[in-house]
Design an enzyme around this catalytic site. Structure first.
Site, PDB file in Angstrom:
ATOM      1  N   SER A 149      43.348  43.493  39.133  1.00 16.91           N
ATOM      2  CA  SER A 149      43.644  43.608  40.532  1.00 16.91           C
ATOM      3  C   SER A 149      42.525  44.365  41.294  1.00 16.91           C
ATOM      4  CB  SER A 149      45.045  44.378  40.559  1.00 16.91           C
ATOM      5  OG  SER A 149      45.986  43.332  40.897  1.00 16.91           O
ATOM      6  N   LYS A 152      41.278  42.926  44.265  1.00 25.49           N
ATOM      7  CA  LYS A 152      41.672  42.853  45.703  1.00 25.49           C
ATOM      8  C   LYS A 152      40.601  43.825  46.748  1.00 25.49           C
ATOM      9  CE  LYS A 152      46.626  42.251  44.395  1.00 25.49           C
ATOM     10  NZ  LYS A 152      46.518  42.103  42.939  1.00 25.49           N
ATOM     11  N   SER A 350      49.696  46.624  45.242  1.00 24.39           N
ATOM     12  CA  SER A 350      48.916  45.602  44.415  1.00 24.39           C
ATOM     13  C   SER A 350      49.628  44.486  44.611  1.00 24.39           C
ATOM     14  CB  SER A 350      48.718  45.962  42.845  1.00 24.39           C
ATOM     15  OG  SER A 350      47.855  45.217  42.228  1.00 24.39           O
TER      16      SER A 350
END
Length: 516
Positions: A149, A152, A350
């Protein structure tokens, strides 16, 4: 700080000193900080546990049990070397170029022994000075690793660059003829079915039903047929990893992220067709407001503009522009909160659904088809335009759920240095959205916590967790007051709980290090 270019979004920034000033101040304990952040910070929760299940692969029962048994963080004294102005630096952009600069040798001494922890497996690292953009330390920093993640961060940087911090997504209802209306999805990833309040509420389907019913009644209409349009996004809505409870189908019309239980935060069962479910919810809301909806909502595609050339097999026959409703009469609309707040929420929690929707929106803004492929093409194109040296970066999605994603550690630190630079205030929501070690989001004690007392409250970092990948990338003010960007990436190591604890320790070493 005051209000400048970001206008109404400034209210989110006005909270930043409040929620960071209490993080650490000499001998203040962190218990006070925790309660203050909870009161001031916009996003709590987190999905770090959920990130470790790519596709249909689950974390091992042993890993889950080990993490579940981890004790909650206790209130401990803050690092005494961190006065308030230094802690504020990542939030307000007060980069102190006069503070002593760590040396590569000093960082190597501080980090070297920890990088060999068995649970980390194949590990890479990068530390960069934010004031100068200079790489201070690298350990395999150019080798691509699965980012999970931390991907991102790239999505957020591209979205704020192309769309702008004040951008809002619009969900609307139009009339296409007597007794016929269409609910048009605008790709708002935060649209909710619940009623919302406040001076700048989250866009609500209930509010849209209020406005639509009022408009219809003003025209003397009490019975309608309802259609719904999802044509803003094209191609397959199914994430490349397949069916997964960590992400819904990516459609331009989705309510509460397609979750069967809107209050759930991770591993949440999703509706098979979120758009159809949202249209059904809207029909029920209209009925409750005295408008009769005949039959079931029907998928309806409004006229579209001419499509340009497509970029891949996935994008075949996919128009790269939003549908045009020039032949329709607007009835009502609701708008999302500014992109600043959506980005903060995505990073703090997240949120995979927000990330993939923003990827599709970035594609539209860049003239690409609004698909997974179009999204990553647009993100990479935008980052190159910002001067990021991408090296061997390969992306297949915008959330980091795909294990095929590969990003070098030094790309993450380049991005973070850019995001924290005073030259790019439009990117500041990324810094504000990074979880605060030990307190918020995926680094909060109710999710995974943070295992290094020297980094508590002073490390702001994005986590990344998949079955065989653990990453941590963020910002920290070191012992001498220098603002640094760091990235630690571990692939294929030991138990996830141990690997994450080791990554926390590395970040704590940077926080405690003068390293000269």
């Amino acid at each position: 700080m005051g209000t400048t270019w970001w206008g109404r979004a400034a209210r989110g920034y006005a909270l930043a000193p409040t929620r960071t000033v209490v993080l650490v101040a000499g001998g203040l304990g962190l218990a006070l900080a925790a309660s203050s952040i909870a009161a001031a910070g916009p996003w709590q929760g987190g999905q770090r546990t959920a990130e470790r299940r790519p596709g249909r692969t689950a974390g091992s029962p042993g890993q889950d049990a080990a993490r579940a048994s981890k004790p909650q963080l206790r209130a401990v004294p803050a690092p005494s070397w961190q006065p308030v102005p230094q802690v504020l630096a990542p939030a307000v952009g007060a980069v102190d170029a006069a503070a002593p600069l760590p040396t590569g040798a000093g960082l190597s001494t501080a980090l070297g022994g920890y990088l060999g922890a068995p649970a980390l497996g194949q590990v890479t690292a990068s530390v960069t000075d934010v004031a100068t953009g200079r790489s201070l330390y690298a350990y395999g920093g150019t080798a691509p690793q699965t980012p999970a993640s931390t991907n991102k961060i790239a999505t957020a940087t591209a979205a704020l660059t192309l769309l702008g911090p004040g951008h809002r997504f619009t969900t609307r209802v139009v009339s296409t003829g007597p007794g016929r209306i269409v609910l048009v999805g605008g790709g708002d990833p935060t649209l909710t079915a619940a009623a919302t309040g406040g001076s700048d509420p989250q866009a609500s389907l209930a509010t849209l039903a209020d406005r639509t019913a009022a408009a219809l009644k003003a025209e003397g209409a009490s019975t309608v047929r309802l259609g719904y349009d999802t044509a803003l996004f094209t191609g397959s809505p199914l994430h490349p990893i397949g069916v997964n409870d960590n992400i819904a189908l990516v459609q331009a019309l989705t309510v509460d992220e397609g979750r069967l239980d809107p209050s759930s935060t991770e591993d949440a069962p999703r509706y098979a067709d979120p758009a159809a479910t949202a249209a059904g919810d809207f029909a029920a809301l209209l009925t409750a407001r005295g408008v009769t909806v005949q039959g079931s909502p029907a998928l309806t595609t409004l006229p579209t503009a001419t499509a340009p050339a497509t970029a891949s097999a996935e994008d075949a026959a996919a128009p790269a522009t939003a549908p045009s409703a020039t032949a329709a009469v607007p009835l009502a609309e609701v708008q999302s909160q500014p992109l600043t707040e959506i980005v903060e929420r995505m990073l703090t929690d997240s949120d995979n659904d927000i990330a993939e929707t923003l990827g599709h929106q970035v594609a539209l803004a860049a003239g690409q088809p609004a698909t997974f492929t179009g999204g990553v093409t647009a993100v990479l194109q935008t980052l190159r335009g910002l001067g990021i040296q991408l090296g061997g970066t390969r992306l297949y999605d915008s959330s980091g759920l795909d294990t095929r994603d590969a990003v070098p550690a030094d790309v993450l630190t380049q991005l973070l240095a850019l995001d924290a630079s005073p030259a790019h205030p439009e990117l500041r929501p990324i810094v504000l959205g990074l979880p605060v070690a030990g307190f918020t989001g995926t680094l909060g004690p109710d999710v995974e916590g943070f295992d290094s007392s020297s980094g508590l409250g002073v490390v702001r970092a994005k986590t990344g967790t998949l079955s065989a990948a653990n990453t941590l990338a963020g910002l920290v003010v070191d012992r001498d007051g220098r603002l640094l960007a760091f990235a630690f990436m571990a692939n294929g190591g030991g138990p996830a709980a141990t690997a994450r604890s080791d990554l926390d320790a590395l970040a704590g070493r940077v926080a405690a290090c003068g390293c000269r």
